[in-house]
Design an enzyme around this catalytic site. Structure first.
Site, mmCIF file in Angstrom:
data_model
loop_
_atom_site.group_PDB
_atom_site.id
_atom_site.type_symbol
_atom_site.label_atom_id
_atom_site.label_comp_id
_atom_site.label_asym_id
_atom_site.label_seq_id
_atom_site.Cartn_x
_atom_site.Cartn_y
_atom_site.Cartn_z
ATOM 1 N N LYS A 1 0.801 54.409 -22.503
ATOM 2 C CA LYS A 1 0.835 55.073 -21.193
ATOM 3 C C LYS A 1 1.066 56.580 -21.433
ATOM 4 O O LYS A 1 0.411 57.444 -20.840
ATOM 5 C CB LYS A 1 1.969 54.507 -20.318
ATOM 6 C CG LYS A 1 1.988 52.967 -20.169
ATOM 7 C CD LYS A 1 3.170 52.500 -19.314
ATOM 8 C CE LYS A 1 3.738 51.120 -19.609
ATOM 9 N NZ LYS A 1 2.990 49.943 -19.415
ATOM 10 N N HIS B 1 0.448 40.960 -27.918
ATOM 11 C CA HIS B 1 0.787 42.362 -27.673
ATOM 12 C C HIS B 1 1.286 42.982 -28.985
ATOM 13 O O HIS B 1 2.377 42.670 -29.446
ATOM 14 C CB HIS B 1 1.905 42.345 -26.616
ATOM 15 C CG HIS B 1 2.286 43.678 -26.094
ATOM 16 N ND1 HIS B 1 1.468 44.435 -25.291
ATOM 17 C CD2 HIS B 1 3.435 44.400 -26.244
ATOM 18 C CE1 HIS B 1 2.090 45.549 -24.961
ATOM 19 N NE2 HIS B 1 3.282 45.557 -25.540
ATOM 20 N N SER C 1 1.282 50.294 -25.849
ATOM 21 C CA SER C 1 2.160 49.811 -24.780
ATOM 22 C C SER C 1 2.756 50.968 -23.980
ATOM 23 O O SER C 1 2.015 51.816 -23.501
ATOM 24 C CB SER C 1 3.226 48.925 -25.419
ATOM 25 O OG SER C 1 3.722 48.061 -24.454
ATOM 26 N N TRP D 1 0.301 39.965 -19.578
ATOM 27 C CA TRP D 1 1.229 40.856 -18.859
ATOM 28 C C TRP D 1 0.607 42.246 -18.663
ATOM 29 O O TRP D 1 0.842 42.910 -17.666
ATOM 30 C CB TRP D 1 2.520 40.928 -19.669
ATOM 31 C CG TRP D 1 3.641 41.768 -19.159
ATOM 32 C CD1 TRP D 1 4.215 42.831 -19.804
ATOM 33 C CD2 TRP D 1 4.387 41.616 -17.940
ATOM 34 N NE1 TRP D 1 5.262 43.341 -19.063
ATOM 35 C CE2 TRP D 1 5.383 42.604 -17.914
ATOM 36 C CE3 TRP D 1 4.306 40.721 -16.862
ATOM 37 C CZ2 TRP D 1 6.298 42.750 -16.862
ATOM 38 C CZ3 TRP D 1 5.209 40.865 -15.809
ATOM 39 C CH2 TRP D 1 6.178 41.867 -15.817
HETATM 40 C C1 GTR Z 1 7.195 45.802 -21.444
HETATM 41 C C2 GTR Z 1 6.734 46.576 -20.256
HETATM 42 C C3 GTR Z 1 5.325 47.017 -20.455
HETATM 43 C C4 GTR Z 1 5.098 47.617 -21.833
HETATM 44 C C5 GTR Z 1 5.946 46.982 -22.928
HETATM 45 C C6 GTR Z 1 6.103 47.780 -24.212
HETATM 46 O O1 GTR Z 1 8.427 45.232 -21.297
HETATM 47 O O2 GTR Z 1 6.857 45.764 -19.125
HETATM 48 O O3 GTR Z 1 4.944 47.901 -19.430
HETATM 49 O O4 GTR Z 1 5.244 48.966 -21.818
HETATM 50 O O5 GTR Z 1 7.213 46.697 -22.517
HETATM 51 O O6 GTR Z 1 6.206 49.005 -24.217
HETATM 52 O O7 GTR Z 1 6.179 47.123 -25.263
#
Ligand code: GTR
Length: 405
Positions: free
Chosen positions: A248, A385, A244, A335
């Protein structure tokens, strides 16, 4: 689901028509046909663009880097592993930060390849090992994990073991190194803490417009951790992993530091592996609004203005070439735009071709739970996720072929 997530586009028919900037055509329109042109011209201009206009530049060099072995044992995981806990100190302008890396190495091999990745709540959350120290840094509260008052404690030991298949790694001859990301820069819109202030000039209170946000700071922390890892005689190759927001950071670390032997991006989404121009799920405007501290301020001008971006995220992936790269998505993680993550691997693949390496090899997205594993690899698994055993089983299998050798 938060408000922004419920408002986002998840309809493939509403994805805008777009033309992606070609990874092998320079900004001035010249075709790139070989490795030298790629490395000396095109790679450099793409890297500089991401540096100044997306993640933000690291303002200067450190004055000093140091590390200290705090603790080690030959008897972790029932005697299967060696454990080391290392303190890393970065100094600049007479200020410093210290962060802590937990390492497990499989016994039996004098040297092992290692996965390096940040964790979200402290090193003690990835294992039940009672000897792992608890972070004293600011931690995000999480009721489900029993974290209150922004402080980690004994009660959160082991709460994230399901995301770290440590025994599987050890049994397959891999080591693991992990760091709590908040020790480099706490994940909040506040530039008075973490690493940024070490580099401020008198009177400065936040980075300049094209200087580093938090993702760039986290990537920098990984890169400095690599200074230690490459000095450890028990470690062979290191490949950087992240989930996540930390996926990045892992991608940006792999792009900026060629010492990483490979990169794994797990569900990294917008600003990670996903193509921004698709505006599917999270968009640049949404990410810059929810997380104003993640990117450089110069990235704000691309809010709802993706067409004018001279790059897209497939070019970030291409910066990893020719090193092995694995991008993974989850079916219910709309997402993060799974299709956009896959297409990025496809459009990055021509750079791997310049090196005679096999990219993703097809524009057709693979079926769920049917990984494609070339030098560039991709899978989409069932579920949400997260990081699961399925993800790690595949990373290990692929790493055995493409990173270990
Ligand atoms: C979310 C965000 C994503 C992702 C995620 C995470 O809220 O919008 O870009 O990075 O968090 O890190 O779990």
């Amino acid at each position: 689901m938060c408000h922004a997530q419920s408002q986002a586009n998840y309809d493939e028919t509403k994805v805008p028509k777009f033309t992606l900037p070609d990874v092998l055509t320079s900004f001035s329109g010249n075709p790139i046909t070989n490795q030298t042109e790629w490395e000396e011209n095109r790679r450099r201009e793409i890297l500089q663009f991401f540096e100044k206009q997306v993640y933000g530049k690291v303002p200067d060099r450190l004055d000093e880097f140091g590390f200290k072995l705090l603790e080690e044992s030959n008897d972790a995981y029932g005697g299967k592993a060696r454990r080391k806990q290392i303190a890393i100190t970065l100094k600049k302008n007479k200020k410093s930060i210290t962060y802590y890396m937990l390492i497990y190495l499989p016994k039996g091999n004098p040297t092992a390849p290692v996965f390096l990745g940040y964790n979200f709540y402290g090193n003690h959350t990835v294992t039940n090992d009672p000897k792992v120290q608890i972070t004293k840094a600011w931690v995000k509260n999480n009721d489900a994990l029993g974290i209150t008052d922004n402080k980690a404690s004994e009660s959160s030991r082991g709460v994230r073991t399901h995301r770290w298949a440590i025994e599987k790694m050890l049994d397959n001859g891999f080591g693991i190194a992990t760091i709590y990301y908040g020790e480099i820069d706490p994940d909040k819109d506040d530039f008075s803490d973490g690493i940024h202030p070490l580099f401020y000039r008198d009177g400065q209170s936040k980075p300049k417009t094209n200087e580093w946000g938090s993702i760039s700071a986290w990537a920098f922390g990984l890169s400095k951790a690599m200074n230690y890892l490459e000095s450890d005689v028990n470690i062979s190759k290191v490949f950087v992993f992240g989930h996540s927001r930390l996926g990045k950071a892992a991608l940006w670390a792999g792009a900026t530091d060629k010492r990483f032997a490979g990169v794994i991006s797990n569900n990294s989404g917008c600003g990670g592996a996903a193509l921004s121009r698709r505006k599917f799920g999270e968009t640049i405007e949404q990410i810059n609004t929810s997380f104003p501290h993640w990117f450089a301020d110069s990235f704000l001008k691309y809010n709802n203005n993706e067409r004018t971006l001279p790059v897209d995220q497939h070019q970030l992936l291409a910066l990893v070439a020719p090193r092995p790269l694995y991008v993974a998505s989850a079916l219910d993680d709309k997402w993060a735009d799974p299709r956009g993550e896959f297409l990025s691997t496809y459009y990055a693949s021509s750079v791997y071709g310049l090196y005679g390496k096999k990219g993703i090899g097809t524009k057709e997205m693979p079926k769920t739970n049917a990984p494609i594993q070339n030098t560039v690899a991709y899978h989409i698994r069932t579920g949400k996720h997260d990081v699961t055993d399925y993800d790690w089983e595949n990373y290990i299998k692929w790493a055995n072929t493409f990173v270990k050798k």
